[in-house]
Design an enzyme around this catalytic site. Structure first.
Site, PDB file in Angstrom:
ATOM      1  N   PHE A   1       1.220  -1.237   0.042  1.00 22.01           N
ATOM      2  CA  PHE A   1       0.069   0.088   0.334  1.00 22.01           C
ATOM      3  C   PHE A   1       0.902   1.047  -0.021  1.00 22.01           C
ATOM      4  CE2 PHE A   1      -4.318   1.199   1.196  1.00 22.01           C
ATOM      5  CZ  PHE A   1      -4.940   0.088   0.421  1.00 22.01           C
TER       6      PHE A   1
ATOM      7  N   ARG B   1      -2.788  10.927   5.706  1.00 22.40           N
ATOM      8  CA  ARG B   1      -2.580   9.596   6.645  1.00 22.40           C
ATOM      9  C   ARG B   1      -1.810   8.873   5.269  1.00 22.40           C
ATOM     10  NH1 ARG B   1      -6.480   6.104   5.294  1.00 22.40           N
ATOM     11  NH2 ARG B   1      -8.344   7.090   4.267  1.00 22.40           N
TER      12      ARG B   1
ATOM     13  N   HIS C   1     -11.027  12.454   0.631  1.00 25.29           N
ATOM     14  CA  HIS C   1     -11.173  11.679   1.009  1.00 25.29           C
ATOM     15  C   HIS C   1     -11.492  10.890   1.759  1.00 25.29           C
ATOM     16  CE1 HIS C   1     -10.945   6.866   0.466  1.00 25.29           C
ATOM     17  NE2 HIS C   1     -10.009   6.704   1.292  1.00 25.29           N
TER      18      HIS C   1
ATOM     19  N   GLN D   1      -6.894  15.102   2.890  1.00 19.90           N
ATOM     20  CA  GLN D   1      -7.053  13.837   1.871  1.00 19.90           C
ATOM     21  C   GLN D   1      -7.651  13.888   0.304  1.00 19.90           C
ATOM     22  OE1 GLN D   1      -5.997   9.426   2.505  1.00 19.90           O
ATOM     23  NE2 GLN D   1      -4.350  10.324   2.970  1.00 19.90           N
TER      24      GLN D   1
ATOM     25  N   GLU E   1      -6.435   1.611  -3.606  1.00 17.95           N
ATOM     26  CA  GLU E   1      -4.808   2.284  -3.355  1.00 17.95           C
ATOM     27  C   GLU E   1      -4.654   0.198  -3.808  1.00 17.95           C
ATOM     28  OE1 GLU E   1      -3.510   5.420  -1.484  1.00 17.95           O
ATOM     29  OE2 GLU E   1      -1.933   2.992  -0.498  1.00 17.95           O
TER      30      GLU E   1
ATOM     31  N   HIS F   1      -7.317  11.715  -2.869  1.00 22.21           N
ATOM     32  CA  HIS F   1      -6.517   9.694  -2.935  1.00 22.21           C
ATOM     33  C   HIS F   1      -6.566  10.411  -4.498  1.00 22.21           C
ATOM     34  CE1 HIS F   1      -7.426   5.982  -4.273  1.00 22.21           C
ATOM     35  NE2 HIS F   1      -7.120   5.589  -2.665  1.00 22.21           N
TER      36      HIS F   1
ATOM     37  N   LEU G   1     -14.350   5.425  -4.934  1.00 18.10           N
ATOM     38  CA  LEU G   1     -12.857   4.882  -5.404  1.00 18.10           C
ATOM     39  C   LEU G   1     -12.850   3.922  -5.917  1.00 18.10           C
ATOM     40  CD1 LEU G   1     -10.206   5.912  -3.609  1.00 18.10           C
ATOM     41  CD2 LEU G   1     -11.309   4.480  -2.014  1.00 18.10           C
TER      42      LEU G   1
ATOM     43  N   ARG H   1      -0.392   9.385  -0.773  1.00 15.26           N
ATOM     44  CA  ARG H   1      -1.492   9.883  -1.401  1.00 15.26           C
ATOM     45  C   ARG H   1      -1.145  11.667  -2.106  1.00 15.26           C
ATOM     46  NH1 ARG H   1      -6.075   6.774   1.769  1.00 15.26           N
ATOM     47  NH2 ARG H   1      -5.633   4.495  -0.088  1.00 15.26           N
TER      48      ARG H   1
END
Ligand SMILES: Cc1cc2nc3c(=O)[nH]c(=O)nc-3n(C[C@H](O)[C@H](O)[C@H](O)COP(=O)(O)OP(=O)(O)OC[C@H]3O[C@@H](n4cnc5c(N)ncnc54)[C@H](O)[C@@H]3O)c2cc1C
Length: 575
Positions: free
Chosen positions: A115, A389, A347, A235, A250, A237, A247, A281
């Site tokens: 990730f 994050r 996100h 954030q 990831e 994404h 979405l 991200r």
């Protein structure tokens, strides 16, 4: 109607339910949720949950800690991050014992995948750290915790939307809630309240978030005197489906997917030579917009391609099933054969209600607790995510800090007597609802919401600049002035969405203002907050958390507090 519990939990996502499982049984616990419990946004989490189990390759909680600190652009509090990453393996095995059906390795261990931003040996190469159940990780954890909560006798009030906190003599003693099916007000008296109300992505036009992610808890706590921390860090994404924001996890890149520009170039190799498409991200979203600005968007437009075609049908169907189906349904692209059109989508809120590592809401720089009020999950800022994050750390945050909040609330209610009862705590809300329902104004909440969402998307998203932020704050103030003119068309009492939309809009306007004020104050670029007029990180002035307290007359008031640095000194962030 009146109800009496020891503890009220608002929110039935993973944070709320993990706390409920901890304290259900011998404590009288009610969980209130404005949507049916298992429809909470946690159920939409796809990719995975991070823990250094080392099942696929060598890994250590210390590496996980380093990645989280670096990913946070050194704004996360390192004492809290250490708790998060050290406790992660326990949290995963606990889920396994409760019955969560994780994917498995050949030897039967919990499978793990790569990730963004998760590395081995302090940045040497990507590491497989995300535990997952295909692309329905949140779904299976949510269902499992819900079932466990029911077994522990937790009372659920689904489709109850809370409107305010009951506060007497500075102590929190319950909530006032609106029952969606009847329009009736209910008061819930309790010794402690946990907010686990999730995020606020709906402030932006393009988002991966659910309709319910309107930041109610943050806004209600704010108005009740709880400061909001680091709200400017929002954030984006990198891979939302073009125009829709839905979405594509990831995990798609964790399994080997790559981003391509219009020249067919894997452009992330240029920006992050070591970990490429698995960079964090904030960085990838910026790089994508740079590519688009340079005219290398697909067909010169504002999107890029996420290419999974080389992974083969078997991997796509077995490990990325849900997102393959999203791509087919919403983008008309079959990921086995076609690239998926993607663009950054709002996100996650790194900021939220300021809390300590035991879920206590704190009201000042010294960490003084707000008696009886707790927060955990996305609505809280502990702070473990700092300025950005890492993927897989949000689910982990809900479980680790949801549990800790549960333990602390139980200790608190045993040590403290019941708060004094307020007379008619629901009166203020009843008056407010009546005012809205009887308003003869000419505004519509949908119109104000659309203007807010467009302003935030245009001026307060991935890149920010002073003029744009100033214009945005002026616009939000204008919308706040128009807000009292909203008229409710639906005069009914059964699932009155018109009324609820107006209430939620009021919350989002408060939060939008704080996000912009924080972004204006922070004259630097750090993590997800990227100021084009201040492109460098400035540790001398801004290695601090920004907090805003509510002030009805003067508007949100800012103060700062230091970042806790224990093991990793700030360095330039390269991948
Ligand atoms: C599409 C998507 C995919 C994601 N994938 C991942 C992933 O793979 N890994 C990862 O780590 N993170 C992921 N995240 C982030 C993560 O899922 C969330 O941050 C996390 O689940 C939030 O959990 P929560 O318990 O704080 O809140 P939520 O699950 O959002 O629940 C909020 C709860 O609060 C209730 N609520 C809110 N307001 C009120 C009110 N006024 N009255 C009553 N109830 C109220 C809601 O009804 C709901 O029950 C993803 C997020 C999204 C949107």
């Amino acid at each position: 109607m009146k109800h009496e519990y020891d503890i009220v939990i608002v929110g039935a996502g993973l944070a709320g339910l993990r706390a409920a499982v901890e304290i259900g049984g011998d404590t009288r616990v009610a969980v209130l949720s404005k949507v049916f419990a298992t429809r909470s946004h946690s159920g939409a989490a796809q990719g995975g949950i991070g823990a250094a189990l080392g099942n696929e390759e060598e890994d250590h909680p210390e590496w996980h800690m380093f990645d989280t600190v670096k990913g946070s652009d050194y704004l996360g509090d390192q004492d809290a991050i250490e708790i998060l990453t050290e406790d992660a393996p326990r949290a995963i095995y606990e889920l396994e014992h409760l019955g969560v059906p994780f994917n498995r390795t050949r030897e039967g261990k919990i499978a793990q995948r790569a990730f963004g931003g998760h590395t081995r040996q302090f940045g040497a190469a990507p590491v497989k750290r995300a535990c997952y159940a295909a692309t329905r990780t949140g779904r299976v954890i949510l269902d499992t915790l819900w079932e466990q909560s029911l077994q522990k006798g937790v009372a659920f009030y689904d489709e109850y939307q809370i409107l305010s906190l009951i506060i007497r003599d500075g102590q929190c003693g319950g909530v006032v809630a609106y029952e969606l099916a009847t329009g009736k007000l209910h008061t819930f008296h309790s010794q402690a309240v946990l907010f686990a109300t999730g995020g606020a992505g709906k402030i932006y036009k393009t988002t991966s978030n659910a309709f319910a992610s309107t930041g109610d808890g943050m806004a209600i706590a704010f108005r009740a005197g709880a400061p909001l921390e680091d709200m400017e860090f929002v954030q984006f994404h990198p891979t939302g489906i073009y125009k829709l924001g839905i979405l594509i996890s990831e995990a798609a890149r964790g399994e080997g997917g790559i981003l391509l520009n219009n020249d067919g170039e894997r452009f992330m190799e240029r920006y992050a030579p070591v970990i490429k498409d698995l960079a964090p991200r904030d960085m990838i979203s910026r790089c994508m917009l740079e590519e688009i600005r340079a005219g290398r968007g697909i067909r010169g437009q504002d999107y890029l391609h996420l290419d999974l075609t080389h992974l083969g049908q078997a991997v796509i169907e077995s490990k990325l099933a849900e997102i393959a189906s999203f791509a087919r349904t919403y983008a008309g692209a079959d990921p086995v054969k076609d690239p998926i059109p993607v663009q950054p989508t709002c996100h996650y809120m790194m900021g939220g209600i300021a809390t300590d590592a035991d879920g206590r809401v704190v009201v000042d720089r010294a960490g003084t607790p707000f008696p009886g009020l707790y927060a955990a999950g996305e609505c809280a800022c502990v702070s473990v995510h700092g300025a950005n994050r890492l993927g897989c750390n949000a689910l982990l945050d809900t479980l680790v800090f949801g549990r800790r909040a549960g333990i602390e609330m139980q200790r608190y209610i045993r040590a403290t007597g019941s708060p004094h009862r307020s007379a008619e705590p629901e009166k203020k809300d009843a008056d407010r609802l009546r005012g809205l329902m009887e308003s003869k104004g000419r505004e519509r909440s949908g119109r104000i919401r659309a203007e807010m969402q467009a302003t935030m998307m245009d001026k307060v998203s991935v890149f920010r600049v002073q003029d744009g932020l100033r214009a945005a704050v002026a616009k939000i103030k204008e919308l706040q002035e128009r807000y009292p003119q909203i008229a409710i068309q639906d005069k009914g009492h059964c699932f009155n969405r018109d009324l609820l939309d107006a209430i939620e809009l009021g919350h989002m306007l408060d939060l939008a203002e704080v996000i912009i004020l924080g972004a204006l104050y922070r004259e630097e670029s750090r993590g997800a907050h990227s100021r084009e007029d201040f492109p460098a990180r400035d540790d001398t002035r801004f290695l601090v958390h920004t907090l805003f307290g509510y002030d009805a007359i003067r508007g949100p008031q800012i103060f700062t507090k230091p970042v806790k640095i224990t093991r990793f000194q700030p360095q330039e962030r390269k991948y």
